[in-house]
Enzyme design. Structure first.
Site, short mmCIF file in Angstrom:
data_model
loop_
_atom_site.label_atom_id
_atom_site.label_comp_id
_atom_site.label_asym_id
_atom_site.label_seq_id
_atom_site.Cartn_x
_atom_site.Cartn_y
_atom_site.Cartn_z
N ASP A 215 21.40 54.05 -91.72
CA ASP A 215 22.24 54.72 -90.72
C ASP A 215 23.55 55.23 -91.34
O ASP A 215 24.29 55.96 -90.70
CB ASP A 215 22.54 53.78 -89.54
CG ASP A 215 23.04 52.42 -89.99
OD1 ASP A 215 22.32 51.75 -90.74
OD2 ASP A 215 24.16 52.04 -89.61
N ASN A 216 23.81 54.84 -92.58
CA ASN A 216 25.00 55.32 -93.27
C ASN A 216 24.65 56.33 -94.36
O ASN A 216 25.41 56.51 -95.31
CB ASN A 216 25.79 54.15 -93.87
CG ASN A 216 26.41 53.27 -92.79
OD1 ASN A 216 26.67 53.74 -91.67
ND2 ASN A 216 26.66 52.02 -93.10
N LYS B 247 36.67 58.81 -84.61
CA LYS B 247 36.17 57.44 -84.86
C LYS B 247 37.19 56.47 -84.29
O LYS B 247 38.37 56.52 -84.66
CB LYS B 247 35.97 57.21 -86.36
CG LYS B 247 35.32 55.87 -86.68
CD LYS B 247 34.81 55.87 -88.10
CE LYS B 247 34.28 54.49 -88.51
NZ LYS B 247 33.78 54.50 -89.89
N GLY C 228 28.48 54.15 -82.04
CA GLY C 228 29.06 53.11 -81.18
C GLY C 228 30.56 53.26 -81.02
O GLY C 228 31.15 52.78 -80.06
N ARG D 282 22.25 61.63 -89.76
CA ARG D 282 21.95 60.55 -90.72
C ARG D 282 20.44 60.35 -90.80
O ARG D 282 19.72 60.77 -89.89
CB ARG D 282 22.58 59.24 -90.21
CG ARG D 282 24.08 59.32 -89.99
CD ARG D 282 24.50 58.46 -88.79
NE ARG D 282 25.91 58.67 -88.47
CZ ARG D 282 26.91 57.96 -88.95
NH1 ARG D 282 26.65 56.94 -89.75
NH2 ARG D 282 28.15 58.23 -88.64
N ARG E 10 37.11 62.82 -88.01
CA ARG E 10 36.32 63.16 -89.19
C ARG E 10 35.72 64.55 -89.02
O ARG E 10 35.47 64.99 -87.90
CB ARG E 10 35.14 62.19 -89.36
CG ARG E 10 35.53 60.74 -89.38
CD ARG E 10 34.42 59.90 -89.96
NE ARG E 10 33.31 59.68 -89.03
CZ ARG E 10 32.41 58.72 -89.22
NH1 ARG E 10 32.46 57.94 -90.29
NH2 ARG E 10 31.44 58.55 -88.36
N GLY F 79 23.24 53.94 -83.20
CA GLY F 79 23.93 55.08 -82.58
C GLY F 79 25.42 55.07 -82.81
O GLY F 79 26.00 54.15 -83.38
N GLY G 275 34.24 49.87 -79.40
CA GLY G 275 34.38 51.31 -79.65
C GLY G 275 35.69 51.69 -80.32
O GLY G 275 35.98 52.87 -80.49
P1 AMP Z 1 28.66 50.28 -89.56
O1 AMP Z 1 28.34 48.95 -90.13
O2 AMP Z 1 30.12 50.58 -89.45
O3 AMP Z 1 27.92 51.40 -90.20
O4 AMP Z 1 28.19 50.23 -88.03
C1 AMP Z 1 26.89 49.91 -87.62
C2 AMP Z 1 26.75 50.19 -86.14
O5 AMP Z 1 27.70 49.43 -85.40
C3 AMP Z 1 26.97 51.63 -85.73
O6 AMP Z 1 26.07 51.92 -84.69
C4 AMP Z 1 28.40 51.63 -85.25
O7 AMP Z 1 28.65 52.68 -84.34
C5 AMP Z 1 28.49 50.26 -84.58
N1 AMP Z 1 29.86 49.76 -84.51
C6 AMP Z 1 30.61 49.26 -85.52
N2 AMP Z 1 31.83 48.87 -85.08
C7 AMP Z 1 31.86 49.15 -83.76
C8 AMP Z 1 32.85 48.99 -82.73
N3 AMP Z 1 34.05 48.46 -82.96
N4 AMP Z 1 32.52 49.39 -81.49
C9 AMP Z 1 31.31 49.92 -81.22
N5 AMP Z 1 30.36 50.07 -82.12
C10 AMP Z 1 30.61 49.71 -83.39
MG MG Z 2 27.85 53.29 -89.89
#
Ligand code: AMP
Ligand code: MG
Length: 518
Positions: A271-272, A124, A103, A201, A194, A101, A137
């Protein structure tokens, strides 16, 4: 006064958790959760994209207004905005990872602009959501600069991507262990806004299938078709088939485009993957410099190389298969899912040969071209030739006087040039013979080649210079990169922004490889 027309269909048409309850949690039965961005201490607008602002109908005066800053750092929503985080899951590095989700992404709503286009806004780094799990977050300035710059650079290269409206420093510190080696430090925080027609996704579908939430999956599917693919009409079954084929086609097109410019996403988890075939989630991405199909910028993937340059199309297909599996839960007619995947293979093949022909300046793709391409890619890898420099140099070839010296600017190491000199000369002669079979002047061919082979790519070492300067309060490099990014195919860019990676950058963190820490 900033006046934007909001029409928040995702919130209206899909069920959400409106409790606003704090804390990370699973949210079964919904597609989103209401959240509030967490206010920040001292927001400062560091950069914005005037093109994106104009697309949204924001004037230069709007961008300078205090309410712009307040809205896009998450301190004060504009009228019509409604903040939410969406629920998705994903396959990460080949394994199902469960609920992920948004995050640290917070949706602000969907704008309808003057032209009737729909644009969703998303912050973001604006604070925790129910999907933050154990993280904060937030986002650091360095990764936010990289996301901001690269979204806009990709757009100007002509590659489908999410866009970036603004980059705002929060005035707050964020703690990150950049090398994952037990040395966390405080870094400046930032928020990027963004912008995309849709942020849905593959993982938004997968999470519902994984939890057996069929009815909800059906509703998400219908919203996606209706809102994001309105041009597809017909009976429902037919529409789904056309839609999935288009998702596959768009994904194939995106892969071809990444290969064209040497872009490596770095974290192609499901998820990306954007349902619209946009480049999304700029993390430890990079650009191929010394040519290497096996190169990945992501240190987390250094061992497996699952997401390396040449592997990206195969991974995209694997990801589409996971999406198809999820869709199968509500659309048992498997054959059109297979048709879609077959379409991916076809689109990829035709797209690749058309793209390669254009890069090499051939008017069509002929028998024997594949061997020429293979041979030069092999040589380029062995001699560590810079991919982007190579194609710009090749465009300068004069059929009457074929000389390997032409390629000198593309070599990183003199001894590698000398060792492979004869082989490059032989290849150039074969190449010139191939060009001789088409009726076109050298100048015409050069013009065509320079339209598809960028002079400017956002090399990691350039982005890193902008980051280090910005951390010291100097935004000039950020600004200059943004300017260059606007005309990546131009021949008149400052040499210091188009130079291939300098020696000092080879092993410097952020300049060649990156961790996921952001
Ligand atoms: P990513 O690897 O950036 O695609 O992130 C994978 C997951 O981790 C997604 O659900 C993001 O929202 C969550 N996420 C990454 N960094 C953070 C953060 N600093 N705080 C909260 N959620 C994060
Ligand atoms: Mg991501």
């Amino acid at each position: 006064m900033i006046r934007l027309q909001f029409d928040n269909r995702l919130l209206r048409e899909l069920p959400g958790d409106t409790s606003g309850a704090p804390g990370s949690r699973q949210t079964p039965g919904v597609c989103w959760a209401a959240v509030q961005p967490t206010p920040v201490a001292q927001p400062v607008l560091l950069a914005h994209s005037s093109e994106v602002a104009a697309t949204l109908g924001l004037s230069a005066a709007n961008v300078r207004a205090p309410e712009f800053l307040a809205a896009f750092c998450g301190n004060q929503l504009l009228p019509g905005m409604s903040a939410y985080a969406t629920r998705y899951g994903g396959h990460q590095f080949g394994n199902w990872a469960g609920q992920l989700g948004d995050g640290r992404a917070i949706g602000l709503g969907e704008i309808l602009n003057q032209a009737g286009q729909r644009w969703e806004l998303q912050l973001k780094g604006a604070g925790p959501t129910p999907y933050s799990r154990r993280a904060d977050g937030r986002a650091v300035l360095r990764s936010s600069i990289r996301e901001f710059l690269c979204s806009e650079a990709m757009h100007h290269l002509g590659i489908p991507t999410t866009r970036a409206l603004s980059l705002i420093a929060t005035g707050e510190q964020v703690v990150r262990d950049m090398f994952y080696d037990g040395h966390p430090r405080a870094e400046p925080g930032a928020v990027v806004c963004r912008v995309a027609p849709s942020f849905i996704r593959f993982g938004n579908f997968e999470i519902l299938a994984a939890h057996g939430e069929q009815a909800l999956l059906q509703r998400l599917l219908d919203l996606t078709l209706d809102r994001d693919f309105p041009q597809i009409v017909g009976a429902p079954a037919e529409r789904y088939a056309i839609w999935f084929r288009q998702v596959c086609e768009r994904t194939a097109h995106l892969m071809v485009e990444w290969l064209r410019v040497g872009f490596v996403h770095g974290v192609m988890n499901t998820d990306n993957m954007s349902i619209l075939g946009l480049t999304i989630d700029y993390g430890p991405y990079g650009w191929v410099e010394d040519f290497d199909p096996g190169w990945t910028p992501n240190t987390t993937d250094a061992g497996m190389k699952r997401y390396c340059f040449a592997q990206q199309p195969a991974v995209a297909r694997w990801n589409l298969e996971r999406l198809a599996e999820a869709l199968q839960r509500v659309l048992p007619a498997r054959n059109w899912l297979d048709d879609g995947l077959a379409q991916f293979d076809t689109s990829l093949q035709t797209g690749l040969s058309a793209m390669l022909a254009a890069k090499f300046g051939w008017l069509d793709w002929q028998e024997g071209d594949a061997a020429l391409v293979e041979d030069i890619f092999d040589l380029m890898q062995r001699a560590e030739v810079d991919m982007s420099e190579f194609f710009r140099a090749l465009a300068e070839l004069k059929q009457g006087s074929v000389d390997v010296e032409l390629l000198r600017p593309a070599f990183y190491q003199e001894h590698l040039m000398q060792n492979h000199r004869a082989l490059f000369q032989q290849w150039l002669e074969r190449y010139a013979a191939r060009l001789g079979r088409q009726q076109e002047s050298d100048a015409e061919r050069r013009t065509r080649m320079n339209r598809v082979n960028p002079r400017f790519i956002l090399r990691n070492y350039l982005a890193q210079q902008a980051i280090e300067a910005a951390e010291q309060g100097d935004l000039s490099m950020l600004d200059r990169l943004m300017q260059a990014a606007r005309q990546p195919y131009s021949a008149d860019l400052p040499p210091e922004l188009t130079a291939k990676r300098p020696a000092w950058a080879v092993n410097k963190p952020g300049c060649s490889t990156l961790s996921c820490s952001s």
